[in-house]
Structures are given as C-alpha cells and as structure tokens.
Design a protein around this motif. Structure first.
Motif, PDB file in Angstrom:
ATOM      1  N   GLY A  14      49.448  19.989  -2.757  1.00  0.00           N
ATOM      2  CA  GLY A  14      50.121  19.397  -3.912  1.00  0.00           C
ATOM      3  C   GLY A  14      50.716  18.055  -3.536  1.00  0.00           C
ATOM      4  O   GLY A  14      50.197  17.353  -2.658  1.00  0.00           O
ATOM      5  N   ASN A  15      51.817  17.690  -4.153  1.00  0.00           N
ATOM      6  CA  ASN A  15      52.435  16.384  -3.866  1.00  0.00           C
ATOM      7  C   ASN A  15      52.819  16.239  -2.396  1.00  0.00           C
ATOM      8  O   ASN A  15      52.461  15.259  -1.748  1.00  0.00           O
ATOM      9  CB  ASN A  15      53.656  16.160  -4.753  1.00  0.00           C
ATOM     10  CG  ASN A  15      53.285  15.943  -6.197  1.00  0.00           C
ATOM     11  OD1 ASN A  15      52.173  15.504  -6.497  1.00  0.00           O
ATOM     12  ND2 ASN A  15      54.192  16.261  -7.098  1.00  0.00           N
ATOM     13  N   SER A  18      49.660  16.981   0.067  1.00  0.00           N
ATOM     14  CA  SER A  18      48.696  15.884   0.237  1.00  0.00           C
ATOM     15  C   SER A  18      49.218  14.858   1.239  1.00  0.00           C
ATOM     16  O   SER A  18      48.438  14.278   1.994  1.00  0.00           O
ATOM     17  CB  SER A  18      48.371  15.224  -1.105  1.00  0.00           C
ATOM     18  OG  SER A  18      49.507  14.579  -1.652  1.00  0.00           O
ATOM     19  N   ARG A  40      42.358  19.683  -6.206  1.00  0.00           N
ATOM     20  CA  ARG A  40      43.280  18.966  -5.321  1.00  0.00           C
ATOM     21  C   ARG A  40      42.648  18.636  -3.968  1.00  0.00           C
ATOM     22  O   ARG A  40      43.064  17.690  -3.303  1.00  0.00           O
ATOM     23  CB  ARG A  40      44.563  19.777  -5.092  1.00  0.00           C
ATOM     24  CG  ARG A  40      45.400  20.059  -6.316  1.00  0.00           C
ATOM     25  CD  ARG A  40      45.961  18.822  -6.976  1.00  0.00           C
ATOM     26  NE  ARG A  40      46.780  18.024  -6.104  1.00  0.00           N
ATOM     27  CZ  ARG A  40      47.960  17.526  -6.406  1.00  0.00           C
ATOM     28  NH1 ARG A  40      48.497  17.793  -7.576  1.00  0.00           N
ATOM     29  NH2 ARG A  40      48.612  16.773  -5.568  1.00  0.00           N
ATOM     30  N   TYR A 126      60.698  12.410   1.223  1.00  0.00           N
ATOM     31  CA  TYR A 126      59.745  12.359   0.123  1.00  0.00           C
ATOM     32  C   TYR A 126      58.320  12.275   0.668  1.00  0.00           C
ATOM     33  O   TYR A 126      58.108  11.902   1.819  1.00  0.00           O
ATOM     34  CB  TYR A 126      60.029  11.141  -0.754  1.00  0.00           C
ATOM     35  CG  TYR A 126      61.373  11.192  -1.407  1.00  0.00           C
ATOM     36  CD1 TYR A 126      61.579  11.982  -2.532  1.00  0.00           C
ATOM     37  CD2 TYR A 126      62.439  10.460  -0.894  1.00  0.00           C
ATOM     38  CE1 TYR A 126      62.824  12.031  -3.141  1.00  0.00           C
ATOM     39  CE2 TYR A 126      63.690  10.513  -1.508  1.00  0.00           C
ATOM     40  CZ  TYR A 126      63.874  11.302  -2.620  1.00  0.00           C
ATOM     41  OH  TYR A 126      65.108  11.354  -3.211  1.00  0.00           O
ATOM     42  N   PRO A 127      57.326  12.557  -0.179  1.00  0.00           N
ATOM     43  CA  PRO A 127      55.934  12.472   0.278  1.00  0.00           C
ATOM     44  C   PRO A 127      55.576  11.109   0.883  1.00  0.00           C
ATOM     45  O   PRO A 127      54.881  11.068   1.909  1.00  0.00           O
ATOM     46  CB  PRO A 127      55.123  12.761  -0.992  1.00  0.00           C
ATOM     47  CG  PRO A 127      56.006  13.648  -1.799  1.00  0.00           C
ATOM     48  CD  PRO A 127      57.397  13.123  -1.543  1.00  0.00           C
ATOM     49  N   ASP A 128      56.035  10.019   0.302  1.00  0.00           N
ATOM     50  CA  ASP A 128      55.684   8.693   0.837  1.00  0.00           C
ATOM     51  C   ASP A 128      56.210   8.478   2.251  1.00  0.00           C
ATOM     52  O   ASP A 128      55.517   7.892   3.090  1.00  0.00           O
ATOM     53  CB  ASP A 128      56.184   7.580  -0.079  1.00  0.00           C
ATOM     54  CG  ASP A 128      55.380   7.483  -1.358  1.00  0.00           C
ATOM     55  OD1 ASP A 128      54.260   8.037  -1.410  1.00  0.00           O
ATOM     56  OD2 ASP A 128      55.878   6.856  -2.310  1.00  0.00           O
TER      57      ASP A 128
END
Length: 152
Positions: A14-15, A18, A40, A126-128
C-alpha cells in the motif's frame, strides 16, 4: 535459526509498503512482493520484480518476511493459517503493520511457535522519507532476530 539471507518477501504494498518495496529494490536484495490487491504489485512485475499470487508463495520464497498491512485484522487474515505456518521455519518475520503491543505479542507467540524469529517495528515517518532512506523505524525483538533484521 539461520543468518539473514538476501531473499526478502514484502507482504503489503500500500502507501507505506510501496515505499518499503522501493527501498528494498534499491538495496539489491532479492525481493518477492504480495498484496491483497494484485493491481498494487503490477507496476513492480512490469519492472521485473518477483511477485506472488499467494501470500504463502511469497513467504516460501524468502528468508526474511516484512509485513506492512493496514492493521492487526489484515495481518491475522493473511498470516495466521496452517499453510503459512508450514513455511515459516527458520525465517525471520518483521512486523511493520499498525498494531497494538498486545496484538504484536500475540503474533510473536504464533510466529515463534513455528520456529520463526520475530521483530516488531514502528515506522516513525512518512512514505516519502522512508523511500528516500531518511526514516526512523523503532524495533523490538530478541538480539538474534534484531541482528538478522538489520540487514533488511
């Protein structure tokens, strides 16, 4: 348990998953991806990354299993069954899903009962920031399991 190999399965793309997948791809580890929604993982498959059609297939192909699902219910639905239990021996499972301490402890008992190491991790970013290798992950587990998890 054996030392950490380079074969990693990621369960959940997911977010946050990934972002983990992108970091694992960049690390050069052999990666197999599985997600409840095959769409996905399709972009990864097009890039030549191994994907699995069943969670047990992904886990069976790995030395280390990273789980990043929505919550405890999703994690239990995907993992707690006889087929997964049968392929866990000598592996390491790193739990990164959003779970409570009690839920993590229950999963750890089940995983350990299948001769599999266990590390619980909480992603602090966060993902980033994870994708850019700037994230912090707070982990707990036995010293042996933690040492194996460090490589991933």
């Amino acid at each position: 348990m054996t030392s950490c190999g380079s074969r990693v399965a990621l369960i959940g793309v997911g977010n946050m998953g990934s972002a983990i997948a992108d970091r694992l791809v960049a690390s050069g580890l052999e990666l197999t991806l599985w997600n409840r929604s095959a769409s996905r993982i399709a972009p990864y498959a097009r890039r030549g990354i191994h994907t699995a059609t069943a969670v047990v297939q992904a886990i069976g192909a790995a030395d280390v299993v990273v789980v990043c699902l929505l919550d405890d219910e999703a994690t239990r639905d995907c993992l707690l069954n006889d087929a997964v239990g049968a392929v866990l021996s000598e592996k390491l499972l790193i739990q990164l899903s959003s779970v409570t301490a009690a839920q993590s402890q229950a999963l750890a008992r089940w995983v350990n009962s299948h001769d599999c190491g266990y590390v619980d991790g909480q992603i602090q970013d966060y993902p980033d920031t994870l994708r850019d290798a700037r994230a912090s992950i707070v982990c707990s587990g036995s010293n042996e399991a933690y040492r194996r998890a460090e490589q991933v």
